[in-house]
Write a protein that holds these residues in place. Structure first.
Motif, PDB file in Angstrom:
ATOM      1  N   PRO A 152      15.429  18.670   3.232  1.00 43.97           N
ATOM      2  CA  PRO A 152      15.341  17.992   4.533  1.00 43.97           C
ATOM      3  C   PRO A 152      14.228  18.598   5.398  1.00 43.97           C
ATOM      4  N   GLU A 153      13.592  17.771   6.210  1.00 41.68           N
ATOM      5  CA  GLU A 153      12.414  18.166   6.983  1.00 41.68           C
ATOM      6  C   GLU A 153      12.644  19.428   7.824  1.00 41.68           C
ATOM      7  N   GLN A 154      13.717  19.458   8.597  1.00 42.67           N
ATOM      8  CA  GLN A 154      13.959  20.624   9.465  1.00 42.67           C
ATOM      9  C   GLN A 154      14.219  21.882   8.650  1.00 42.67           C
ATOM     10  N   GLU A 155      14.908  21.737   7.538  1.00 42.62           N
ATOM     11  CA  GLU A 155      15.140  22.890   6.678  1.00 42.62           C
ATOM     12  C   GLU A 155      13.816  23.415   6.132  1.00 42.62           C
ATOM     13  N   MET A 156      12.920  22.487   5.744  1.00 44.57           N
ATOM     14  CA  MET A 156      11.611  22.899   5.220  1.00 44.57           C
ATOM     15  C   MET A 156      10.814  23.635   6.300  1.00 44.57           C
ATOM     16  N   VAL A 157      10.861  23.133   7.518  1.00 41.85           N
ATOM     17  CA  VAL A 157      10.165  23.797   8.633  1.00 41.85           C
ATOM     18  C   VAL A 157      10.690  25.225   8.781  1.00 41.85           C
ATOM     19  N   ASP A 158      12.005  25.373   8.775  1.00 43.68           N
ATOM     20  CA  ASP A 158      12.624  26.697   8.915  1.00 43.68           C
ATOM     21  C   ASP A 158      12.260  27.608   7.743  1.00 43.68           C
ATOM     22  N   LEU A 159      12.295  27.067   6.539  1.00 47.25           N
ATOM     23  CA  LEU A 159      11.970  27.859   5.356  1.00 47.25           C
ATOM     24  C   LEU A 159      10.508  28.312   5.358  1.00 47.25           C
ATOM     25  N   LYS A 160       9.612  27.429   5.805  1.00 46.15           N
ATOM     26  CA  LYS A 160       8.196  27.805   5.874  1.00 46.15           C
ATOM     27  C   LYS A 160       7.989  28.968   6.842  1.00 46.15           C
ATOM     28  N   LYS A 161       8.622  28.880   7.994  1.00 44.50           N
ATOM     29  CA  LYS A 161       8.469  29.958   8.974  1.00 44.50           C
ATOM     30  C   LYS A 161       9.047  31.266   8.425  1.00 44.50           C
ATOM     31  N   GLN A 162      10.211  31.186   7.796  1.00 42.88           N
ATOM     32  CA  GLN A 162      10.819  32.387   7.207  1.00 42.88           C
ATOM     33  C   GLN A 162       9.892  33.011   6.158  1.00 42.88           C
ATOM     34  N   ILE A 164       6.603  32.664   5.797  1.00 42.92           N
ATOM     35  CA  ILE A 164       5.400  33.224   6.415  1.00 42.92           C
ATOM     36  C   ILE A 164       5.726  34.579   7.044  1.00 42.92           C
ATOM     37  N   MET A 165       6.855  34.653   7.733  1.00 50.42           N
ATOM     38  CA  MET A 165       7.254  35.920   8.356  1.00 50.42           C
ATOM     39  C   MET A 165       7.534  36.984   7.288  1.00 50.42           C
ATOM     40  N   GLN A 166       8.165  36.601   6.187  1.00 49.39           N
ATOM     41  CA  GLN A 166       8.385  37.556   5.089  1.00 49.39           C
ATOM     42  C   GLN A 166       7.051  38.067   4.552  1.00 49.39           C
ATOM     43  N   ASP A 167       6.099  37.162   4.411  1.00 49.00           N
ATOM     44  CA  ASP A 167       4.779  37.549   3.916  1.00 49.00           C
ATOM     45  C   ASP A 167       4.090  38.519   4.872  1.00 49.00           C
ATOM     46  N   ARG A 168       4.195  38.269   6.176  1.00 50.85           N
ATOM     47  CA  ARG A 168       3.565  39.167   7.163  1.00 50.85           C
ATOM     48  C   ARG A 168       4.272  40.521   7.205  1.00 50.85           C
ATOM     49  N   GLU A 169       5.595  40.499   7.086  1.00 52.35           N
ATOM     50  CA  GLU A 169       6.339  41.764   7.055  1.00 52.35           C
ATOM     51  C   GLU A 169       5.947  42.567   5.815  1.00 52.35           C
ATOM     52  N   ALA A 170       5.770  41.888   4.688  1.00 54.12           N
ATOM     53  CA  ALA A 170       5.360  42.563   3.457  1.00 54.12           C
ATOM     54  C   ALA A 170       3.932  43.120   3.596  1.00 54.12           C
ATOM     55  N   LEU A 171       3.045  42.356   4.226  1.00 54.39           N
ATOM     56  CA  LEU A 171       1.680  42.825   4.470  1.00 54.39           C
ATOM     57  C   LEU A 171       1.706  44.068   5.363  1.00 54.39           C
TER      58      LEU A 171
END
Length: 179
Positions: A152-162, A164-171
């Motif tokens: 679902p669209e809203q779930e995808m939006v939430d998952l994308k943000k999560q 991206i944030m995981q990637d930045r935290e890992a960086l």
């Protein structure tokens, strides 16, 4: 300063260019040059791209030399926040988070605050966002054991943000570890 008082922009630019060519590692000189060019924006909005280009040059010259280089990144963040896009700010944060620095925790905290109010599509480049979405779909497909994936669209939006944030935290963690 003498040339700047004479209001001859061509001469002022030439003086600054000679200066940064001679003393490329001087963050103060780069910041004076940036401040002078930034003052030109009031009268000539087309100067914005020149200023962005100058800030890129300044970052290449001194931005990776902490502690003085952080002042150039601060100016660049300020410029993009005021004249650029959220995406440009986010991309700049990603760059900063990849550099070992005494200010790394500070920048990560600022990025978290920025990200909290920024839509996922503005937290990275279009290419990275497409890769994030592809990764999410592949992970979901693996979890489901194959087949079509419908998120679902809203779930995808939430998952994308999560993601991206995981990637930045890992960086951030990798930069701390490597630094």
């Amino acid at each position: 300063d003498h040339e700047a008082r004479g209001l001859n922009p061509t001469a002022v630019r030439a003086v600054y260019e000679r200066g940064v060519a001679a003393i490329a590692q001087s963050a103060d000189l780069w910041l004076h040059y940036v401040a002078w060019l930034e003052a030109q924006i009031q009268e000539r909005p087309e100067v914005r791209e020149e200023l962005r280009s100058l800030l890129e040059r300044a970052v290449e010259a001194v931005g990776y030399d902490f502690p003085s280089g952080y002042t150039v990144f601060e100016k660049f963040l300020d410029f993009e926040s005021n004249h650029g896009t959220q995406q440009a700010v986010a991309i700049l944060y990603k760059r900063i988070l990849s550099l070992p620095s005494a200010h790394l925790d500070h920048y990560m905290q600022r990025f978290r605050m920025f990200a909290a109010t920024t839509p996922a599509e503005n937290l990275c480049s279009a290419e990275e966002l497409a890769q994030v979405e592809k990764t999410i779909i592949e992970e979901r497909r693996t979890q489901q054991g194959g087949g079509d994936v419908r998120i679902p669209e809203q779930e995808m939006v939430d998952l994308k943000k999560q993601k991206i944030m995981q990637d930045r935290e890992a960086l951030f963690a990798k930069t701390l570890e490597d630094g």
